[in-house]
Write a protein that holds these residues in place. Sequence first.
Motif, short mmCIF file in Angstrom:
data_model
loop_
_atom_site.label_atom_id
_atom_site.label_comp_id
_atom_site.label_asym_id
_atom_site.label_seq_id
_atom_site.Cartn_x
_atom_site.Cartn_y
_atom_site.Cartn_z
N HIS A 136 0.82 -1.20 0.00
CA HIS A 136 0.00 0.00 0.00
C HIS A 136 0.86 1.26 0.00
O HIS A 136 0.54 2.25 -0.67
N LEU A 137 1.95 1.22 0.76
CA LEU A 137 2.81 2.39 0.86
C LEU A 137 3.46 2.72 -0.48
O LEU A 137 3.46 3.88 -0.92
N HIS A 138 3.98 1.72 -1.16
CA HIS A 138 4.60 1.97 -2.46
C HIS A 138 3.57 2.46 -3.48
O HIS A 138 3.87 3.34 -4.30
N ALA A 139 2.37 1.91 -3.42
CA ALA A 139 1.32 2.36 -4.34
C ALA A 139 0.99 3.83 -4.11
O ALA A 139 0.80 4.60 -5.06
N SER A 140 0.94 4.25 -2.85
CA SER A 140 0.66 5.65 -2.53
C SER A 140 1.78 6.57 -3.01
O SER A 140 1.52 7.63 -3.58
N LEU A 141 3.02 6.16 -2.76
CA LEU A 141 4.15 6.98 -3.20
C LEU A 141 4.17 7.10 -4.72
O LEU A 141 4.44 8.19 -5.25
N ARG A 143 1.61 6.98 -6.68
CA ARG A 143 0.48 7.84 -7.05
C ARG A 143 0.81 9.31 -6.81
O ARG A 143 0.39 10.19 -7.59
N LEU A 144 1.57 9.59 -5.75
CA LEU A 144 1.91 10.97 -5.41
C LEU A 144 3.16 11.46 -6.14
O LEU A 144 3.55 12.63 -5.99
N SER A 175 -2.36 14.24 11.42
CA SER A 175 -2.05 13.57 10.16
C SER A 175 -2.85 14.25 9.05
O SER A 175 -4.07 14.10 9.00
N PRO A 176 -2.20 15.00 8.18
CA PRO A 176 -2.95 15.59 7.06
C PRO A 176 -3.41 14.51 6.10
O PRO A 176 -3.02 13.35 6.22
N ALA A 177 -4.26 14.88 5.18
CA ALA A 177 -4.64 13.94 4.14
C ALA A 177 -3.41 13.52 3.34
O ALA A 177 -2.39 14.23 3.31
N GLU A 178 -3.51 12.39 2.70
CA GLU A 178 -2.38 11.87 1.92
C GLU A 178 -1.94 12.85 0.84
O GLU A 178 -0.75 13.08 0.62
N ASP A 179 -2.90 13.43 0.15
CA ASP A 179 -2.63 14.38 -0.93
C ASP A 179 -2.88 15.79 -0.39
O ASP A 179 -4.02 16.22 -0.25
N ILE A 180 -1.80 16.49 -0.05
CA ILE A 180 -1.93 17.85 0.49
C ILE A 180 -1.04 18.77 -0.32
O ILE A 180 0.13 18.46 -0.59
N GLY A 202 -12.92 8.36 -3.32
CA GLY A 202 -12.02 7.50 -2.57
C GLY A 202 -10.65 8.09 -2.35
O GLY A 202 -9.70 7.37 -2.00
N ARG A 203 -10.50 9.40 -2.52
CA ARG A 203 -9.21 10.07 -2.36
C ARG A 203 -9.09 10.73 -1.01
O ARG A 203 -10.06 11.29 -0.48
N SER A 204 -7.90 10.67 -0.46
CA SER A 204 -7.56 11.38 0.78
C SER A 204 -6.84 12.66 0.38
O SER A 204 -5.68 12.64 -0.01
N ARG A 205 -7.55 13.80 0.46
CA ARG A 205 -6.94 15.05 -0.03
C ARG A 205 -7.42 16.24 0.79
O ARG A 205 -8.53 16.25 1.31
#
Length: 233
Positions: A136-141, A143-144, A175-180, A202-205
Amino acid sequence: MRIGVIGATGTIGSRVVTEALERGHHVTAFTRDATLIREDRDDIVWRSLDVFDAEGIAAVLPGMDVLISGFQPGNAAADIADTVERSAADPTVFAAAARALLKALDTRPRTRLIVIGGAGSLEIEPGLVHADSEEHLHASLDRLGLPRKYAAAVRGHRDALNVLRTSNRLWTYFSPAEDIAPGERTGRFRIGGDQPVLDADGRSRISAEDAAVALVDEAELPRFVQRRFTIGY
């Protein structure tokens, strides 16, 4: 209120300063070298501070109601690539800063501390923290658009939260949203605890401006003492 902001030139920190000033608070803004700052706003004082110097932090706490720390290596607002590189190279700095801040609070236990951390310590499902799942972590990185080596820094932020959780001081972890990113101040967002707040897609922003709103809200009316919170649209 008298609010201190560490990392006051950063992406989130600078917006916290502006938000607090616009609400009528007095701000002490901390940066590594305050001699470089040119400031003409009222109710703000700039001071140099080393976030790893517990004695130096303790010396600036008298009279302060809340200290908000947006510490990051380097200056992400000026050079995000440098901050990413430094954070990945030594991810222990986040826990070290947390320990120094808590030690400083030994002298002023009634001063509240709000630490701006990362989204990686949020749970992606009950009992599973994002930072602990490499997939999950690599997928998030990816994506960002961040390098996968930044996973070390994500885990470093998680470790800082764990340091705070051992303390009986008046701490709060944000903890801010993933996409800030810089954007619009809407003042409209949802608040969560240990799980990310997701939008209809479904986005954390969240915008950095709305993150500042949430942080000053918490400074004014504490709801998450000795707890973590997050926000999102």
